[in-house]
Design a protein around this motif. Structure first.
Motif, PDB file in Angstrom:
ATOM      1  N   VAL A 285       3.175 -14.090  -1.967  1.00 55.20           N
ATOM      2  CA  VAL A 285       3.741 -12.822  -2.380  1.00 55.20           C
ATOM      3  C   VAL A 285       5.155 -12.661  -2.289  1.00 55.20           C
ATOM      4  CG1 VAL A 285       3.793 -10.545  -1.266  1.00 55.20           C
ATOM      5  CG2 VAL A 285       1.458 -11.482  -1.468  1.00 55.20           C
ATOM      6  N   ASP A 286       5.894 -13.678  -1.532  1.00 55.08           N
ATOM      7  CA  ASP A 286       7.329 -13.794  -1.411  1.00 55.08           C
ATOM      8  C   ASP A 286       7.798 -14.331  -2.591  1.00 55.08           C
ATOM      9  OD1 ASP A 286       9.745 -13.648   0.040  1.00 55.08           O
ATOM     10  OD2 ASP A 286       9.929 -15.768  -0.198  1.00 55.08           O
ATOM     11  N   ASN A 287       7.055 -15.164  -3.418  1.00 53.52           N
ATOM     12  CA  ASN A 287       7.328 -15.554  -4.503  1.00 53.52           C
ATOM     13  C   ASN A 287       7.225 -14.712  -5.562  1.00 53.52           C
ATOM     14  OD1 ASN A 287       8.019 -18.513  -3.866  1.00 53.52           O
ATOM     15  ND2 ASN A 287       6.210 -19.224  -4.568  1.00 53.52           N
ATOM     16  N   ALA A 288       6.414 -13.666  -5.687  1.00 59.12           N
ATOM     17  CA  ALA A 288       6.091 -12.594  -6.552  1.00 59.12           C
ATOM     18  C   ALA A 288       7.218 -11.772  -6.447  1.00 59.12           C
ATOM     19  CB  ALA A 288       4.699 -12.184  -6.277  1.00 59.12           C
ATOM     20  N   VAL A 289       7.859 -11.539  -5.255  1.00 53.74           N
ATOM     21  CA  VAL A 289       8.943 -10.623  -5.070  1.00 53.74           C
ATOM     22  C   VAL A 289      10.157 -11.153  -5.617  1.00 53.74           C
ATOM     23  CG1 VAL A 289      10.137  -9.560  -3.206  1.00 53.74           C
ATOM     24  CG2 VAL A 289       7.709  -9.496  -3.193  1.00 53.74           C
ATOM     25  N   LYS A 290      10.320 -12.542  -5.626  1.00 55.06           N
ATOM     26  CA  LYS A 290      11.540 -13.220  -6.042  1.00 55.06           C
ATOM     27  C   LYS A 290      11.670 -13.222  -7.384  1.00 55.06           C
ATOM     28  CE  LYS A 290      12.180 -16.424  -1.984  1.00 55.06           C
ATOM     29  NZ  LYS A 290      11.864 -17.699  -1.561  1.00 55.06           N
ATOM     30  N   TYR A 291      10.563 -13.711  -7.986  1.00 52.95           N
ATOM     31  CA  TYR A 291      10.386 -14.114  -9.430  1.00 52.95           C
ATOM     32  C   TYR A 291      10.213 -13.068 -10.377  1.00 52.95           C
ATOM     33  CZ  TYR A 291      11.609 -18.620  -7.345  1.00 52.95           C
ATOM     34  OH  TYR A 291      12.124 -19.670  -6.472  1.00 52.95           O
ATOM     35  N   ALA A 292       9.560 -11.940  -9.925  1.00 48.86           N
ATOM     36  CA  ALA A 292       9.023 -10.968 -10.854  1.00 48.86           C
ATOM     37  C   ALA A 292       9.852  -9.678 -10.411  1.00 48.86           C
ATOM     38  CB  ALA A 292       7.614 -10.638 -10.637  1.00 48.86           C
ATOM     39  N   ARG A 293      11.044  -9.809  -9.860  1.00 45.20           N
ATOM     40  CA  ARG A 293      11.717  -8.516  -9.553  1.00 45.20           C
ATOM     41  C   ARG A 293      12.100  -7.678 -10.652  1.00 45.20           C
ATOM     42  NH1 ARG A 293      14.954 -12.679  -7.773  1.00 45.20           N
ATOM     43  NH2 ARG A 293      16.513 -13.303  -9.193  1.00 45.20           N
ATOM     44  N   ASP A 294      12.251  -8.394 -11.928  1.00 46.40           N
ATOM     45  CA  ASP A 294      12.667  -7.710 -12.918  1.00 46.40           C
ATOM     46  C   ASP A 294      11.325  -7.036 -13.922  1.00 46.40           C
ATOM     47  OD1 ASP A 294      15.368  -7.956 -12.546  1.00 46.40           O
ATOM     48  OD2 ASP A 294      15.368  -9.890 -13.491  1.00 46.40           O
ATOM     49  N   ALA A 295      10.248  -7.323 -13.387  1.00 53.31           N
ATOM     50  CA  ALA A 295       9.144  -6.882 -14.103  1.00 53.31           C
ATOM     51  C   ALA A 295       8.839  -5.213 -14.074  1.00 53.31           C
ATOM     52  CB  ALA A 295       7.825  -7.610 -13.584  1.00 53.31           C
ATOM     53  N   ALA A 296       8.219  -4.745 -15.202  1.00 52.82           N
ATOM     54  CA  ALA A 296       8.053  -3.446 -15.354  1.00 52.82           C
ATOM     55  C   ALA A 296       6.893  -3.182 -14.426  1.00 52.82           C
ATOM     56  CB  ALA A 296       7.877  -3.150 -16.742  1.00 52.82           C
ATOM     57  N   ASP A 297       5.741  -3.814 -14.575  1.00 48.66           N
ATOM     58  CA  ASP A 297       4.549  -3.569 -13.707  1.00 48.66           C
ATOM     59  C   ASP A 297       4.649  -4.609 -12.315  1.00 48.66           C
ATOM     60  OD1 ASP A 297       2.066  -3.412 -12.634  1.00 48.66           O
ATOM     61  OD2 ASP A 297       1.277  -4.950 -14.015  1.00 48.66           O
ATOM     62  N   ARG A 298       5.247  -3.976 -11.419  1.00 47.99           N
ATOM     63  CA  ARG A 298       5.478  -4.434  -9.891  1.00 47.99           C
ATOM     64  C   ARG A 298       4.063  -4.463  -9.326  1.00 47.99           C
ATOM     65  NH1 ARG A 298      11.258  -3.450  -7.976  1.00 47.99           N
ATOM     66  NH2 ARG A 298      11.822  -5.585  -8.395  1.00 47.99           N
ATOM     67  N   VAL A 299       3.019  -4.965  -9.652  1.00 43.92           N
ATOM     68  CA  VAL A 299       1.729  -5.124  -8.684  1.00 43.92           C
ATOM     69  C   VAL A 299       1.329  -6.802  -8.647  1.00 43.92           C
ATOM     70  CG1 VAL A 299      -0.726  -4.331  -8.675  1.00 43.92           C
ATOM     71  CG2 VAL A 299       1.278  -2.931  -9.794  1.00 43.92           C
ATOM     72  N   VAL A 300       1.272  -6.871  -7.227  1.00 42.36           N
ATOM     73  CA  VAL A 300       0.492  -8.151  -7.151  1.00 42.36           C
ATOM     74  C   VAL A 300      -0.808  -8.064  -6.625  1.00 42.36           C
ATOM     75  CG1 VAL A 300       0.712 -10.147  -5.294  1.00 42.36           C
ATOM     76  CG2 VAL A 300       2.829  -8.988  -5.933  1.00 42.36           C
ATOM     77  N   HIS A 301      -1.649  -8.600  -7.422  1.00 44.47           N
ATOM     78  CA  HIS A 301      -3.195  -8.466  -7.237  1.00 44.47           C
ATOM     79  C   HIS A 301      -3.822  -9.713  -6.367  1.00 44.47           C
ATOM     80  CE1 HIS A 301      -3.577  -5.313 -10.424  1.00 44.47           C
ATOM     81  NE2 HIS A 301      -2.689  -6.062 -10.832  1.00 44.47           N
ATOM     82  N   LEU A 302      -4.337  -9.311  -5.352  1.00 42.92           N
ATOM     83  CA  LEU A 302      -5.231 -10.478  -4.477  1.00 42.92           C
ATOM     84  C   LEU A 302      -6.713 -10.052  -4.780  1.00 42.92           C
ATOM     85  CD1 LEU A 302      -2.621  -9.781  -2.465  1.00 42.92           C
ATOM     86  CD2 LEU A 302      -3.455 -11.642  -1.160  1.00 42.92           C
ATOM     87  N   VAL A 303      -7.584 -10.879  -5.212  1.00 42.98           N
ATOM     88  CA  VAL A 303      -8.896 -10.748  -5.353  1.00 42.98           C
ATOM     89  C   VAL A 303      -9.488 -12.006  -4.824  1.00 42.98           C
ATOM     90  CG1 VAL A 303     -10.496 -10.751  -7.298  1.00 42.98           C
ATOM     91  CG2 VAL A 303      -8.379  -9.737  -7.769  1.00 42.98           C
ATOM     92  N   VAL A 304     -10.717 -11.538  -4.072  1.00 42.48           N
ATOM     93  CA  VAL A 304     -11.585 -12.265  -3.352  1.00 42.48           C
ATOM     94  C   VAL A 304     -12.938 -12.155  -4.038  1.00 42.48           C
ATOM     95  CG1 VAL A 304     -12.674 -12.923  -1.215  1.00 42.48           C
ATOM     96  CG2 VAL A 304     -10.427 -11.956  -1.100  1.00 42.48           C
ATOM     97  N   ALA A 305     -13.503 -13.234  -4.690  1.00 41.09           N
ATOM     98  CA  ALA A 305     -14.737 -13.198  -5.384  1.00 41.09           C
ATOM     99  C   ALA A 305     -15.720 -14.469  -5.218  1.00 41.09           C
ATOM    100  CB  ALA A 305     -14.267 -13.074  -6.847  1.00 41.09           C
ATOM    101  N   ARG A 306     -16.743 -14.468  -5.793  1.00 34.93           N
ATOM    102  CA  ARG A 306     -17.613 -15.544  -5.701  1.00 34.93           C
ATOM    103  C   ARG A 306     -17.624 -16.069  -7.064  1.00 34.93           C
ATOM    104  NH1 ARG A 306     -23.099 -15.534  -2.634  1.00 34.93           N
ATOM    105  NH2 ARG A 306     -22.391 -13.701  -1.594  1.00 34.93           N
TER     106      ARG A 306
END
Length: 85
Positions: free
Chosen positions: A39-60
């Motif tokens: 999540v920290d990397n997302a905040v650092k490297y995607a700070r200029d992104a228009a879509d500022r959403v981090v998705h966490l998915v738990v699945a089978r």
């Protein structure tokens, strides 16, 4: 735990968990550190992104429980992937 950090940087954290997942064994501290780093990397490297959403998915998947993290960042250049994994 991660929402305040992401939210403070203008990101939204979305968590999706498939219903009926089995219990799994994991090290709580290790998993927490991994998620904080991602999540920290997302905040650092995607700070200029228009879509500022981090998705966490738990699945089978193929008999396993998987956790994936997706963000709108630029990703790792293909030439560098060998150094990461």
């Amino acid at each position: 735990m991660l929402r305040p950090h992401a939210g403070g940087a203008g990101f939204r954290l979305e968590v999706e968990a498939a219903p009926g997942l089995p219990d799994v064994r994991y090290d709580r501290d290790d998993l927490s550190q991994i998620l904080v780093n991602l999540v920290d990397n997302a905040v650092k490297y995607a700070r200029d992104a228009a879509d500022r959403v981090v998705h966490l998915v738990v699945a089978r998947s193929d008999g396993f429980v998987t956790l994936s993290v997706r963000d709108p960042g630029p990703g790792i250049p293909p030439a560098q992937l060998g150094r990461v994994f």
